[in-house]
Design an enzyme around this catalytic site. Sequence first.
Site, PDB file in Angstrom:
ATOM      1  N   ASN A  71       0.819  -1.209   0.000  1.00  0.00           N
ATOM      2  CA  ASN A  71       0.000   0.000   0.000  1.00  0.00           C
ATOM      3  C   ASN A  71       0.852   1.257   0.000  1.00  0.00           C
ATOM      4  O   ASN A  71       1.957   1.283   0.541  1.00  0.00           O
ATOM      5  CB  ASN A  71      -0.950   0.003   1.196  1.00  0.00           C
ATOM      6  CG  ASN A  71      -0.288   0.507   2.462  1.00  0.00           C
ATOM      7  OD1 ASN A  71      -0.255   1.701   2.728  1.00  0.00           O
ATOM      8  ND2 ASN A  71       0.259  -0.419   3.265  1.00  0.00           N
ATOM      9  N   GLY A  74      -0.386   7.116   1.742  1.00  0.00           N
ATOM     10  CA  GLY A  74       0.154   8.457   1.910  1.00  0.00           C
ATOM     11  C   GLY A  74      -0.298   9.160   3.166  1.00  0.00           C
ATOM     12  O   GLY A  74      -0.282  10.396   3.239  1.00  0.00           O
ATOM     13  N   CYS A 134       6.936   6.317   9.725  1.00  0.00           N
ATOM     14  CA  CYS A 134       6.399   6.633   8.402  1.00  0.00           C
ATOM     15  C   CYS A 134       7.490   7.318   7.586  1.00  0.00           C
ATOM     16  O   CYS A 134       8.490   7.789   8.129  1.00  0.00           O
ATOM     17  CB  CYS A 134       5.174   7.516   8.513  1.00  0.00           C
ATOM     18  SG  CYS A 134       5.455   9.078   9.377  1.00  0.00           S
ATOM     19  N   ILE A 196       5.501  -4.132  14.371  1.00  0.00           N
ATOM     20  CA  ILE A 196       6.277  -3.225  13.532  1.00  0.00           C
ATOM     21  C   ILE A 196       5.356  -2.455  12.592  1.00  0.00           C
ATOM     22  O   ILE A 196       4.189  -2.810  12.426  1.00  0.00           O
ATOM     23  CB  ILE A 196       7.312  -4.005  12.682  1.00  0.00           C
ATOM     24  CG1 ILE A 196       6.608  -5.081  11.868  1.00  0.00           C
ATOM     25  CG2 ILE A 196       8.400  -4.564  13.559  1.00  0.00           C
ATOM     26  CD1 ILE A 196       7.472  -5.872  10.898  1.00  0.00           C
ATOM     27  N   ASN A 197       5.917  -1.426  11.950  1.00  0.00           N
ATOM     28  CA  ASN A 197       5.241  -0.775  10.841  1.00  0.00           C
ATOM     29  C   ASN A 197       5.503  -1.602   9.574  1.00  0.00           C
ATOM     30  O   ASN A 197       6.134  -2.654   9.631  1.00  0.00           O
ATOM     31  CB  ASN A 197       5.755   0.659  10.675  1.00  0.00           C
ATOM     32  CG  ASN A 197       4.682   1.594  10.138  1.00  0.00           C
ATOM     33  OD1 ASN A 197       3.875   1.210   9.297  1.00  0.00           O
ATOM     34  ND2 ASN A 197       4.678   2.827  10.625  1.00  0.00           N
ATOM     35  N   SER A 198       5.042  -1.126   8.435  1.00  0.00           N
ATOM     36  CA  SER A 198       5.162  -1.900   7.200  1.00  0.00           C
ATOM     37  C   SER A 198       6.621  -2.079   6.772  1.00  0.00           C
ATOM     38  O   SER A 198       7.499  -1.308   7.146  1.00  0.00           O
ATOM     39  CB  SER A 198       4.363  -1.243   6.072  1.00  0.00           C
ATOM     40  OG  SER A 198       4.783   0.083   5.862  1.00  0.00           O
ATOM     41  N   GLY A 250       1.058  -8.975  10.139  1.00  0.00           N
ATOM     42  CA  GLY A 250       0.656 -10.244   9.563  1.00  0.00           C
ATOM     43  C   GLY A 250      -0.171 -11.154  10.444  1.00  0.00           C
ATOM     44  O   GLY A 250      -0.406 -12.313  10.095  1.00  0.00           O
ATOM     45  N   GLY A 271      -4.625  -5.667  11.409  1.00  0.00           N
ATOM     46  CA  GLY A 271      -4.991  -4.685  10.403  1.00  0.00           C
ATOM     47  C   GLY A 271      -5.390  -5.325   9.087  1.00  0.00           C
ATOM     48  O   GLY A 271      -6.559  -5.425   8.736  1.00  0.00           O
TER      49      GLY A 271
END
Length: 312
Positions: A71, A74, A134, A196-198, A250, A271
Amino acid sequence: MSEIDVSVDLCGCHLPNPTVLASGILGLSHDVLARVARSGAGAVTTKSCSLKPRSGYPNPTILDWGPGLINAVGLSNPGVEVMVEEIQAAKAQLAPLGVPVIASIFADTIYDFGTVTRFISEAQPDMLEVNVSCPNLDDRYQQMFAADPYVSAQVTRRVKRYTDTPVLVKLSPNVTNIAKIAQAVVEAGADGITAINSVGPGLILDVETRRPVLAHGTGGLSGPGIRPIAVRCVYDICKTVDVPVVATGGVTTGRDVVEMLLVGATAVSIGSAIRYRGMDVFHKVSEELKAYMREHGHQDLASLRGTAMLEP
């Protein structure tokens, strides 16, 4: 056998179960947050908000590529003033359910992290999640905030200066040593960690047009394909710092939750799994967790947490 207890204490907040709505997939309106809570989530996290409204990237922004999602949304959001109203409305609806509200924030500069914190604290969220992972850049450091222990700590100190609300700092897997970053933010006052974040950014092409599938080109990876990375990061963090960790990355089933608990997580965010299993994934995962606990003779989560046998 007596009733199995899956409740947890997260930074002083009681959660009826360890599942948390992760920031990003949903969370812009109080009605949606309430719907998620009624679907079985133990806590809900808002979509990350900034000082001013942000439109994000044009569509297409999300692709299911098989092992997970990619993804490039933004960080679109209506800005902190609108989110204060949404959080206040969400708290009114969720209070009878006993489900805490976590407000997620991000900023373009270390200074603005403090400003956003001051505004969002007016809504009195139960916890604050500080997204330092981010891809926004600080004018001085010109890198992701979470890429450097010193910068991450400076953000944490700035946030803590303006709130008494428990602070979770959300870290990135895209670093050499995530445990070192975790140690720096905890020493700076973080009450907990979200990890974690992506992962990424990654790139997927349409081989017919020979162009990226996402309008932005590259995007962050989430979903089942990144879970082994998340488990390793959570393990490294829990070995290093003694604060609660909200594991994310995940998680789709109850056994995925068990895996995160075994390496030390206190709670587990969900998520991308909403796209695979529907809104009631939180209830399904909690029931699968209870089934595992019955099968293995566990009455509460404390008897599971941190018991993975990883050393030879």
